[in-house]
Design a protein around this motif. Sequence first.
Motif: not given
Lengths: 311, 82
Positions: A220, A222-224, A226-227, B39, B58
Motif C-alpha cells: 500500500a 508503494r502506491m502512496l 508513487a502518488n 489504496v 501501484l
Amino acid sequence: MAQETVPDEVAQTERAAFRAELLASGMLIDGGVDGLYQRSGAFERIVRGVEAVASQAGAGIGGPQRYFSPLMAKAAFERTDYLRSFPDLIGAIGVFRGTDADHTALLRAAHAGEDWTAFLTPADVALCSAACHSLYSTLPATIPEGGLRYEVQGYCFRHEPSIDPVRMQSFRMHEFVCVGEAEDAVTHRNAWLERGLEVLAGLGLDVQAEEANDPFFGRAGRMLAANQREMTLKFEITSPVSTSQVRTAIASANYHESHFGGTFGLTAIDGGVAHSSCFGFGLERICLALLARHGMNPDQWPESVRSALWR
Amino acid sequence: MEETIRQVLAEYAQLPVDIAAVGDDDDLYILGLTSHASVNVMLGLEDAFDVEFPDALLRKGTFRSISVMADAVRGIVAPKAD
C-alpha cells in the motif's frame, strides 16, 4: 526520509567517521542505543540558533506558536493514519497498572533478563511521529476563510536505529503549518519551500530542493509513495551532511491534500474537507549539516553564519 | 467485473456520491477519491479478484475510473488464463 539508498561502503565509512568526530568532540554523547544521543551545550546552542532563524523567517506570517510534548493523545495519534502508513516507525507507550503480585512477577522477569515490558499495558498517550500531528485535533471544526497558520515545534520519534548521526530516533521539527482550502495549503507549501531555501543558504549550506516521497510501509505504501511523487506533494531541502555520497533532507515541504482534514474532521470555508500543508525545519539535521560544513568548532565558523545564528 | 468493482468502491472508496450514479468512465478523483482511500480500493480489488497488482500498477492512475480498473484487473488475470 526519501534519500535512503543501498548503503555503500564509502558512505557507511564516512557516516561512522562523522559520528566518531561528533562523539570525540563532545558535541553529542552516545545515548546507549543507535540513534539516541544526549546533546552538549554547544550542540544545543546551535539548535537554538537555528530555531531562532527559522522562527524569524516566519515573523508576522507564521501564526500563533505551539510547543508540543514528545507525547500526544493516542486517540489523536490514531487519526494521523500512521498505523497504516508507517507502522515500522511508530512507538507506543506502555505503563504499569498491575498489583503487588504483578510487580513481583515484573521484577522477577527483569532480574532474569526476560521481557519485563510484557507486564505493561497500553497508555492513553503515544509518541509523536511528526510535530504538526499534535496540532490538528485542537483546531476548530470549521476553518475560517483564508485558512489558519501555526508555528509549531515538537519532538518526533522514528524507530529506525542507525549509526548515521542524521538518523536519530528522537529529534525536533520546527514547522509552519497551514490548514484551509487547497489553494491556501499549496501556496503556503510553495512559499515556504522558497523561504526555507533562502534561510538555509544564508547559513552557508549547500542546499537544493528535490521532489521526494515518504518511506510508506509495504505494498500500500508503494502506491502512496508513487502518488506522492506523481502529484509532487513533497519536496525536501537536501544538503550533504554525514556523507559526500548522498544528500540528506534537512527540511521538507509537504502538501497533505485533504488527508488530515479528513481524518480530523476539519471543514474549509468552501464546505469541503480542509486541506493542509506544512514546512518543517529538521533542527538536529540542520545543526549537523552546519557542523559538517563549517567544522566542529562553532567559534571558528564564518562571521556571517555566527551572526545569523546568534545575533 | 464492473459490478464487483462497484461493490469494492461502495465499501472502500468513501466517495461523497452514490456509487450507482457514477459512470464507468467518470474520474473518481474529481468525485472525491483520496489517495488513502484509493489504496483501500486497491487492496479491496485484490481481495475481490484474488489478484496482486504488480508494482508498475501501484499508482493513482490505475484507480482513476471503473473502466480503467476493469482493464487493469483483466490485464493481470488474462496471462493467468493461458
